[in-house]
Scaffold this motif. Structure first.
Motif, PDB file in Angstrom:
ATOM      1  N   UNK A 141     -30.989  40.405 -21.658  1.00 44.25           N
ATOM      2  CA  UNK A 141     -31.191  40.715 -20.249  1.00 44.25           C
ATOM      3  C   UNK A 141     -29.904  40.858 -19.437  1.00 44.25           C
ATOM      4  N   UNK A 142     -28.817  40.126 -19.709  1.00 48.25           N
ATOM      5  CA  UNK A 142     -27.626  40.326 -18.864  1.00 48.25           C
ATOM      6  C   UNK A 142     -27.053  41.740 -18.947  1.00 48.25           C
ATOM      7  N   UNK A 143     -27.320  42.436 -20.045  1.00 50.34           N
ATOM      8  CA  UNK A 143     -26.830  43.803 -20.206  1.00 50.34           C
ATOM      9  C   UNK A 143     -27.917  44.805 -19.836  1.00 50.34           C
ATOM     10  N   UNK A 144     -29.138  44.548 -20.276  1.00 52.51           N
ATOM     11  CA  UNK A 144     -30.226  45.503 -20.122  1.00 52.51           C
ATOM     12  C   UNK A 144     -30.770  45.535 -18.695  1.00 52.51           C
ATOM     13  N   UNK A 160     -28.794  47.864 -16.465  1.00 55.58           N
ATOM     14  CA  UNK A 160     -29.069  49.227 -16.933  1.00 55.58           C
ATOM     15  C   UNK A 160     -30.418  49.709 -16.410  1.00 55.58           C
ATOM     16  N   UNK A 161     -31.443  48.880 -16.571  1.00 52.40           N
ATOM     17  CA  UNK A 161     -32.781  49.256 -16.124  1.00 52.40           C
ATOM     18  C   UNK A 161     -32.807  49.480 -14.613  1.00 52.40           C
ATOM     19  N   UNK A 162     -32.174  48.581 -13.863  1.00 51.96           N
ATOM     20  CA  UNK A 162     -32.214  48.690 -12.408  1.00 51.96           C
ATOM     21  C   UNK A 162     -31.475  49.933 -11.914  1.00 51.96           C
ATOM     22  N   UNK A 163     -30.357  50.261 -12.528  1.00 51.07           N
ATOM     23  CA  UNK A 163     -29.633  51.475 -12.139  1.00 51.07           C
ATOM     24  C   UNK A 163     -30.431  52.714 -12.542  1.00 51.07           C
ATOM     25  N   UNK A 164     -31.038  52.688 -13.723  1.00 52.76           N
ATOM     26  CA  UNK A 164     -31.832  53.834 -14.181  1.00 52.76           C
ATOM     27  C   UNK A 164     -33.060  54.043 -13.298  1.00 52.76           C
ATOM     28  N   UNK A 222     -30.511  39.119  -8.781  1.00 53.69           N
ATOM     29  CA  UNK A 222     -30.997  38.425  -9.972  1.00 53.69           C
ATOM     30  C   UNK A 222     -29.954  37.447 -10.499  1.00 53.69           C
ATOM     31  N   UNK A 223     -28.722  37.925 -10.658  1.00 56.11           N
ATOM     32  CA  UNK A 223     -27.671  37.066 -11.202  1.00 56.11           C
ATOM     33  C   UNK A 223     -27.388  35.876 -10.285  1.00 56.11           C
ATOM     34  N   UNK A 224     -27.391  36.102  -8.975  1.00 55.79           N
ATOM     35  CA  UNK A 224     -27.167  35.007  -8.030  1.00 55.79           C
ATOM     36  C   UNK A 224     -28.295  33.982  -8.107  1.00 55.79           C
ATOM     37  N   UNK A 225     -29.522  34.462  -8.194  1.00 60.84           N
ATOM     38  CA  UNK A 225     -30.678  33.565  -8.274  1.00 60.84           C
ATOM     39  C   UNK A 225     -30.649  32.735  -9.551  1.00 60.84           C
ATOM     40  N   UNK A 226     -30.265  33.351 -10.653  1.00 60.98           N
ATOM     41  CA  UNK A 226     -30.257  32.636 -11.927  1.00 60.98           C
ATOM     42  C   UNK A 226     -29.028  31.748 -12.088  1.00 60.98           C
TER      43      UNK A 226
END
Length: 117
Positions: A76-79, A82-86, A99-103
């Motif tokens: 998930x840290x990589x994908x 990618x998914x959000x930009x796509x 997401x990263x801030x929350x986690x």
């Protein structure tokens, strides 16, 4: 963002708050986080991120393989970025940062308590 994906943020936020409170209590008593707790936290985060992507994908017409959700779970840290930009373009980077801030919140709070206590 569709309604189901927006609702799936609620459990992720609650999960982050629960882990933040637990880490804060452990840090305030100068206790280390048990390995089992760290494993539970990691798997829970992976599961909820993968669930969010699964629900978010339901309303979008993206050409992604059917096993993409499993890929999100394991990488998930990589994908996730990618998914959000796509799916959202440049706006997806802001959501990825959220997401990263929350986690990262439980670890940041625990370290802050350790330093200032």
């Amino acid at each position: 963002m569709n309604f189901r994906a927006a609702l799936s943020f609620v459990p992720l936020i609650l999960l982050a708050l629960i882990f933040t409170a637990a880490r804060e209590v452990l840090a305030s008593h100068h206790l280390k986080t048990p390995g089992e707790f760290a494993n539970l936290e990691s798997v829970s985060q992976q599961l909820f991120v993968a669930l969010w992507v699964y629900l978010d994908r339901q309303g979008r017409r993206l050409n992604l393989p059917f096993e993409f959700d499993a890929f999100v779970f394991f990488a998930w840290p990589i994908v996730l970025p990618y998914y959000l930009v796509k799916s959202r373009g440049a706006r997806g980077l802001l959501l990825a940062a959220l997401f990263f801030a929350l986690l990262a919140l439980p670890s940041v709070v625990a370290e802050s308590v350790r330093v200032f206590h």
